[in-house]
Design a protein around this motif. Structure first.
Motif, PDB file in Angstrom:
ATOM      1  N   SER A   1     -62.237 -13.536   4.150  1.00 36.66           N
ATOM      2  CA  SER A   1     -62.456 -12.199   4.135  1.00 36.66           C
ATOM      3  C   SER A   1     -61.371 -11.690   3.054  1.00 36.66           C
ATOM      4  N   LEU A   2     -61.774 -10.492   2.381  1.00 41.29           N
ATOM      5  CA  LEU A   2     -61.072  -9.830   1.275  1.00 41.29           C
ATOM      6  C   LEU A   2     -59.707  -9.657   1.858  1.00 41.29           C
ATOM      7  N   ARG A   3     -58.576 -10.042   0.903  1.00 39.82           N
ATOM      8  CA  ARG A   3     -57.342  -9.788   1.150  1.00 39.82           C
ATOM      9  C   ARG A   3     -57.156  -8.481   0.382  1.00 39.82           C
ATOM     10  N   THR A   4     -56.612  -7.203   0.946  1.00 40.32           N
ATOM     11  CA  THR A   4     -56.444  -6.121   0.375  1.00 40.32           C
ATOM     12  C   THR A   4     -55.117  -5.484   0.355  1.00 40.32           C
ATOM     13  N   CYS A   5     -54.841  -4.403  -0.309  1.00 40.58           N
ATOM     14  CA  CYS A   5     -53.717  -3.529  -0.482  1.00 40.58           C
ATOM     15  C   CYS A   5     -53.495  -2.779   0.814  1.00 40.58           C
ATOM     16  N   ASN A   6     -52.586  -1.751   0.760  1.00 36.28           N
ATOM     17  CA  ASN A   6     -52.533  -0.856   1.929  1.00 36.28           C
ATOM     18  C   ASN A   6     -53.434   0.468   1.838  1.00 36.28           C
ATOM     19  N   PHE A   7     -54.101   0.524   1.001  1.00 34.43           N
ATOM     20  CA  PHE A   7     -54.648   1.883   0.372  1.00 34.43           C
ATOM     21  C   PHE A   7     -53.820   2.950   0.384  1.00 34.43           C
ATOM     22  N   CYS A   8     -52.358   2.914  -0.095  1.00 32.42           N
ATOM     23  CA  CYS A   8     -51.470   4.053   0.232  1.00 32.42           C
ATOM     24  C   CYS A   8     -51.889   5.534  -0.449  1.00 32.42           C
ATOM     25  N   LYS A   9     -52.808   5.384  -1.486  1.00 34.80           N
ATOM     26  CA  LYS A   9     -53.249   6.641  -2.012  1.00 34.80           C
ATOM     27  C   LYS A   9     -54.453   7.320  -1.475  1.00 34.80           C
ATOM     28  N   GLY A  10     -54.993   6.409  -0.510  1.00 31.79           N
ATOM     29  CA  GLY A  10     -56.145   7.166   0.462  1.00 31.79           C
ATOM     30  C   GLY A  10     -57.367   6.326   0.001  1.00 31.79           C
ATOM     31  N   SER A  11     -58.198   6.514   0.863  1.00 32.41           N
ATOM     32  CA  SER A  11     -59.494   5.657   1.121  1.00 32.41           C
ATOM     33  C   SER A  11     -60.369   6.020  -0.121  1.00 32.41           C
ATOM     34  N   GLU A  12     -60.528   6.877  -0.389  1.00 34.23           N
ATOM     35  CA  GLU A  12     -61.527   7.296  -1.629  1.00 34.23           C
ATOM     36  C   GLU A  12     -60.838   6.839  -3.006  1.00 34.23           C
ATOM     37  N   GLU A  13     -59.640   7.213  -3.139  1.00 36.35           N
ATOM     38  CA  GLU A  13     -59.134   7.182  -4.359  1.00 36.35           C
ATOM     39  C   GLU A  13     -58.869   5.597  -4.757  1.00 36.35           C
ATOM     40  N   GLU A  14     -58.730   4.741  -3.793  1.00 33.01           N
ATOM     41  CA  GLU A  14     -58.476   3.369  -3.914  1.00 33.01           C
ATOM     42  C   GLU A  14     -59.556   2.402  -3.698  1.00 33.01           C
ATOM     43  N   GLY A  15     -60.591   3.255  -3.346  1.00 28.67           N
ATOM     44  CA  GLY A  15     -62.006   2.492  -3.190  1.00 28.67           C
ATOM     45  C   GLY A  15     -62.103   1.643  -1.910  1.00 28.67           C
ATOM     46  N   MET A  16     -61.601   2.205  -0.780  1.00 26.86           N
ATOM     47  CA  MET A  16     -61.749   1.358   0.333  1.00 26.86           C
ATOM     48  C   MET A  16     -63.358   1.087   0.592  1.00 26.86           C
ATOM     49  N   PRO A  17     -64.385   2.161   0.633  1.00 21.89           N
ATOM     50  CA  PRO A  17     -65.708   1.783   0.906  1.00 21.89           C
ATOM     51  C   PRO A  17     -66.082   0.797  -0.069  1.00 21.89           C
ATOM     52  N   VAL A  18     -65.565   0.523  -1.275  1.00 21.06           N
ATOM     53  CA  VAL A  18     -65.984  -0.482  -2.110  1.00 21.06           C
ATOM     54  C   VAL A  18     -65.741  -1.828  -1.587  1.00 21.06           C
ATOM     55  N   ALA A  19     -64.343  -1.799  -1.231  1.00 23.42           N
ATOM     56  CA  ALA A  19     -63.736  -3.068  -0.748  1.00 23.42           C
ATOM     57  C   ALA A  19     -64.278  -3.431   0.590  1.00 23.42           C
ATOM     58  N   ILE A  20     -64.799  -2.517   1.263  1.00 22.97           N
ATOM     59  CA  ILE A  20     -65.401  -3.067   2.705  1.00 22.97           C
ATOM     60  C   ILE A  20     -66.880  -3.480   2.329  1.00 22.97           C
ATOM     61  N   GLU A  21     -67.379  -2.816   1.367  1.00 23.54           N
ATOM     62  CA  GLU A  21     -68.985  -3.565   0.941  1.00 23.54           C
ATOM     63  C   GLU A  21     -68.959  -4.853   0.438  1.00 23.54           C
ATOM     64  N   LEU A  22     -67.894  -4.976  -0.560  1.00 21.85           N
ATOM     65  CA  LEU A  22     -67.724  -6.336  -1.253  1.00 21.85           C
ATOM     66  C   LEU A  22     -67.297  -7.345  -0.128  1.00 21.85           C
ATOM     67  N   ASN A  23     -66.666  -7.074   0.822  1.00 23.94           N
ATOM     68  CA  ASN A  23     -66.268  -7.908   1.701  1.00 23.94           C
ATOM     69  C   ASN A  23     -67.467  -8.420   2.795  1.00 23.94           C
ATOM     70  N   ASN A  24     -68.282  -7.324   3.196  1.00 22.28           N
ATOM     71  CA  ASN A  24     -69.385  -7.588   3.940  1.00 22.28           C
ATOM     72  C   ASN A  24     -70.452  -8.450   3.115  1.00 22.28           C
ATOM     73  N   ARG A  25     -70.652  -8.451   1.807  1.00 17.39           N
ATOM     74  CA  ARG A  25     -71.345  -9.254   1.000  1.00 17.39           C
ATOM     75  C   ARG A  25     -71.126 -10.726   0.752  1.00 17.39           C
ATOM     76  N   ILE A  26     -69.728 -10.996   0.912  1.00 20.88           N
ATOM     77  CA  ILE A  26     -69.267 -12.470   0.409  1.00 20.88           C
ATOM     78  C   ILE A  26     -68.499 -13.005   1.512  1.00 20.88           C
ATOM     79  N   ALA A  27     -67.964 -12.347   2.300  1.00 22.93           N
ATOM     80  CA  ALA A  27     -67.056 -13.096   3.438  1.00 22.93           C
ATOM     81  C   ALA A  27     -68.017 -14.008   4.204  1.00 22.93           C
ATOM     82  N   GLY A  28     -67.687 -15.084   4.403  1.00 21.50           N
ATOM     83  CA  GLY A  28     -68.348 -16.352   5.045  1.00 21.50           C
ATOM     84  C   GLY A  28     -69.315 -16.942   4.525  1.00 21.50           C
ATOM     85  N   THR A  29     -69.561 -16.724   3.065  1.00 28.47           N
ATOM     86  CA  THR A  29     -70.525 -17.616   2.421  1.00 28.47           C
ATOM     87  C   THR A  29     -69.920 -19.032   2.113  1.00 28.47           C
TER      88      THR A  29
END
Length: 206
Positions: free
Chosen positions: A78-106
């Motif tokens: 699963s994707l190791r991430t930062c703490n998104f300290c500047k906020g979900s949208e600014e730091e791209g949390m939705p993109v991180a979630i989608e990327l993780n959904n696509r690749i984790a467990g392959t």
């Protein structure tokens, strides 16, 4: 008759840091014996052993509590991430979630560690992992071939930059697919990248 157990990796999903709720901890504790332990990995995961015959039932219970479960072994972690300290949208949390959904467990030749960070500070340590993503303003830079351990430790090299989210997903998925098909048995990703070379990798990425 001794109960067969399997190990799974568990975390609280991609959020503001690696956190678990009291409810999630209680659900995990429910499936631990008095002498059993949870192993905390450096990749923001907990390893827990569960009865193989009850795997689906227990994973469903974990999911209901908001826990995310992944296979252990030769898979994309699963994707190791930062703490998104500047906020979900600014730091791209939705993109991180989608990327993780696509690749984790392959499935891959040997465990592959991807990392993500939402700004150039790099708290998610993307350059020190097999595949690293760094968000800069509204685009994403992709680094590959990092190695964090050993006396030959090295940072990942920039592979592509100024990627849109969809371009990022596509390139990462193609790299992992190529590694899965052409990587040798037990060949670590940084060795695969070095053996194949960036020029050849570029030729395979659309």
């Amino acid at each position: 008759m001794k109960e067969n157990k399997i190990k799974i990796a568990v975390n609280g999903g991609i959020n503001y840091g690696a956190k678990l709720t009291a409810k999630q901890l209680m659900v995990l504790a429910k499936h631990l014996g008095d002498d059993e332990e949870l192993e905390l990995t450096t990749f923001q995961q907990l390893y827990v052993e569960i009865p193989e015959e009850k795997k689906e039932e227990i994973i469903a219970e974990f999911n209901e509590a908001g826990l995310h479960c992944y296979p252990v072994g030769n898979y994309v972690k699963s994707l190791r991430t930062c703490n998104f300290c500047k906020g979900s949208e600014e730091e791209g949390m939705p993109v991180a979630i989608e990327l993780n959904n696509r690749i984790a467990g392959t499935p891959v030749p040997v465990t592959l560690r991807p990392a993500y960070t939402g700004c150039p500070v790099g708290c998610g340590e993307p350059l020190m992992n097999d595949i690293g993503v760094m968000k800069t303003r509204d685009t994403y830079s992709l680094y590959i071939g990092g190695k964090s351990k050993g006396n030959d430790a090295s940072v990942g090299q920039l592979f592509k930059d100024k990627l849109s989210p969809e371009e990022l997903y596509s390139v990462v998925e193609q790299l992992i697919d190529l590694y899965g098909r052409q990587g040798k048995k037990r060949e670590q990703f940084h060795k695969f990248v070095k053996r194949v070379g960036n020029e050849a990798l570029f030729e395979h990425i659309k």
